[in-house]
Design a protein around this motif. Structure first.
Motif, PDB file in Angstrom:
ATOM      1  N   VAL A  65      22.770 -19.110   6.828  1.00  0.00           N
ATOM      2  CA  VAL A  65      21.845 -18.973   5.677  1.00  0.00           C
ATOM      3  C   VAL A  65      20.878 -17.824   5.962  1.00  0.00           C
ATOM      4  O   VAL A  65      20.629 -16.962   5.118  1.00  0.00           O
ATOM      5  N   VAL A  73      19.057 -25.032   2.166  1.00  0.00           N
ATOM      6  CA  VAL A  73      19.818 -24.289   1.151  1.00  0.00           C
ATOM      7  C   VAL A  73      20.366 -25.277   0.128  1.00  0.00           C
ATOM      8  O   VAL A  73      20.636 -26.436   0.445  1.00  0.00           O
ATOM      9  N   GLU A 108      21.583 -30.314   2.700  1.00  0.00           N
ATOM     10  CA  GLU A 108      20.660 -29.392   2.000  1.00  0.00           C
ATOM     11  C   GLU A 108      19.326 -29.287   2.728  1.00  0.00           C
ATOM     12  O   GLU A 108      18.806 -28.193   2.951  1.00  0.00           O
ATOM     13  N   SER A 129      22.932 -20.381  -1.853  1.00  0.00           N
ATOM     14  CA  SER A 129      23.543 -21.699  -2.054  1.00  0.00           C
ATOM     15  C   SER A 129      24.801 -21.783  -1.198  1.00  0.00           C
ATOM     16  O   SER A 129      25.296 -20.764  -0.715  1.00  0.00           O
TER      17      SER A 129
END
Ligand code: GDP
Ligand code: IMO
Ligand code: MG
Length: 423
Positions: free
Chosen positions: A318, A406, A401, A325
């Protein structure tokens, strides 16, 4: 119109091909910008399965421009086999273009890949044996043969002869093997060049024009973050840049054209080839995941090493690719396994590490720190919406998440184009 990068956020084989095929329904251009036929991307639609190694995964849509960009290394024989396979199955490949600057994988690259691995012995990388590293070595050393030279017969004959003479010195004097004979290969490759001529273009221009015309572009990553030659688990990496930044160099666009970066992950972790893998499972659960998930290489058929989901790795992806996403595939494979573990950090010599280490020596000593979540039951393959998923599967996704910081925008419940839950 948006340009999106879709890339692997673990060690490869996350289901990028499937996600690209799904998103390609709303795109007019799909671009590969790095790697070669070390990649194996599976697309499943209408009861048919396609294993693609070089052709972008948008090829099933007849009007999509599919670009093999300048940063890809192209084995002409494999590309023609793929074109023939697709054509024989009724797929229209007229939208396929290969950039003139792409480097060509030749028989000596494949031979040298095998010989250098053999010489490394126990320290082998576990490459796919497709000549990827040696081809990128020639590119960096500035002796490689590019597509436009390959397609010019006189230039190819001359350059191939010159290069082969140098490679044979390595093959004979360093590795003690028999040299490759020019006459055994040259006509075969001249033949491939003739067939590939209609596909060659200056793809940087095609891409620029498409973007100017407001078309939607998808950049299809091959390999993944941890196989990146700079950011991955060096030296157990490939020779290109699978992180999002690699897209610009490998397709000739500036960073300002990219609107969104989407990572693809599996609900667990796999890798093929050698190197440390903190959450690897050596027990019956690992075997069960491999068996149920069909975790055998799309390119080489090798069994994939399997382990729990590692949030340290995905957080790293990320951060290094600016992912907005992620798509989480194979949530169905984890059903009926009992409790599920998630790695939240590493313990290294008594210290808690939250960030993925830069040194392989440190990584090899890292012990995963796990959180245990209750599992879920049932066949998830026919689930049609995120809300319909078992509560524990949703809890797992939501925890991913939180841990990876993310948004999870898609959840895969099976290999088919239709088996994706959008959020
Ligand atoms: P890629 O290299 O990232 O494109 O991935 P591969 O095609 O090498 O490996 C992914 C494998 O998982 C393929 O066999 C896919 O058909 C399959 N696959 C993708 N998504 C899912 C999913 O959500 N569930 C299941 N069961 N299989 C999936
Ligand atoms: P996709 O695009 C998984 C791995 C090899 C080896 C290392 C170096 O399908 O996700 P190479 O032949 O590139 O020099 O091998 O990289 N590797 C992959 N692993 N998926 C891939 O591609 C891979 N491409 C290369 O197994 O460890
Ligand atoms: Mg693959």
């Amino acid at each position: 119109m948006p340009s999106k990068v879709v890339m692997g956020a673990q060690w490869g084989d996350e289901g990028k091909g499937k996600v690209i095929d799904i998103l390609a329904a709303k795109s007019q251009v799909v671009v590969r910008s790095q790697g070669g036929n070390n990649a194996g991307h599976t697309v499943q639609a209408g009861g048919e399965q396609y294993k693609l190694h070089l052709t972008p995964s948008g090829i099933l849509y007849p009007d999509t421009l599919c670009i093999i960009g300048n940063g890809v290394v192209v084995d002409p024989k494999v590309l023609l086999e793929e074109i023939d396979m697709l054509t024989s199955r009724g797929v229209d490949v007229s939208g396929l273009k290969v950039d003139a600057r792409a480097h060509v994988i030749l028989p000596y690259h494949i031979a040298l890949d095998g010989l250098s691995e053999k010489m490394r012995g126990k320290g082998e990388i576990g490459t796919t044996g497709r000549g990827i590293g040696p081809c990128y070595m020639d590119k960096a050393e500035r002796s490689g043969i590019r597509m436009h030279e390959f397609l010019d017969e006189a230039t190819f004959r001359r350059r191939f002869k010159e290069n082969l003479a140098v490679k044979n010195m390595f093959i004979e004097k360093v590795y003690g093997e028999k040299p490759l004979k020019y006459e055994d290969y040259v006509e075969e490759y001249v033949g491939y060049a003739k067939r590939l001529r209609p596909f060659m273009a200056d793809c940087t221009v095609l891409l620029h024009d498409a973007i100017k015309a407001g078309k939607d572009v998808l950049f299809e990553g091959a390999q993944a973050t941890l196989l990146d030659i700079d950011l991955g688990t060096y030296p157990y990496v490939t020779s290109s840049h699978p992180v999002s930044g690699g897209v610009c160099i490998g397709s000739g666009v500036g960073p300002t054209v990219i609107d969104e970066c989407i990572g693809v992950v599996k609900a667990y972790t796999t890798r093929v080839g050698k190197g440390p893998f903190p959450t690897e499972l050596f027990d019956a659960t690992g075997d069960l995941i491999r068996e149920r998930g069909g975790e055998f290489g799309t390119t080489t058929g090798r069994p994939r090493r399997c382990g729990w989901f590692d949030a340290v790795i995905v957080r790293f992806a990320v951060r290094t690719s600016g992912l907005g996403s992620i798509a989480v595939n194979k949530i169905d494979t984890l059903a009926n396994l009992g409790d599920i573990k998630l790695c939240t950090g590493y313990k290294y010599r008594g210290e808690l590490l939250r960030d993925f280490p830069y040194s392989l020596d440190i990584l090899a000593e890292c012990e995963p720190v796990y959180e245990t979540l209750p599992g879920w039951e049932g066949d998830l393959g026919s689930v049609k919406s995120y809300d319909e998923l078992p509560a524990n599967a949703k809890r797992y996704i939501e925890r991913i998440e939180e841990l990876c910081d993310v948004k999870v925008s898609m959840v895969g419940v099976g290999p088919d184009r239709t088996q994706i839950l959008e959020r």
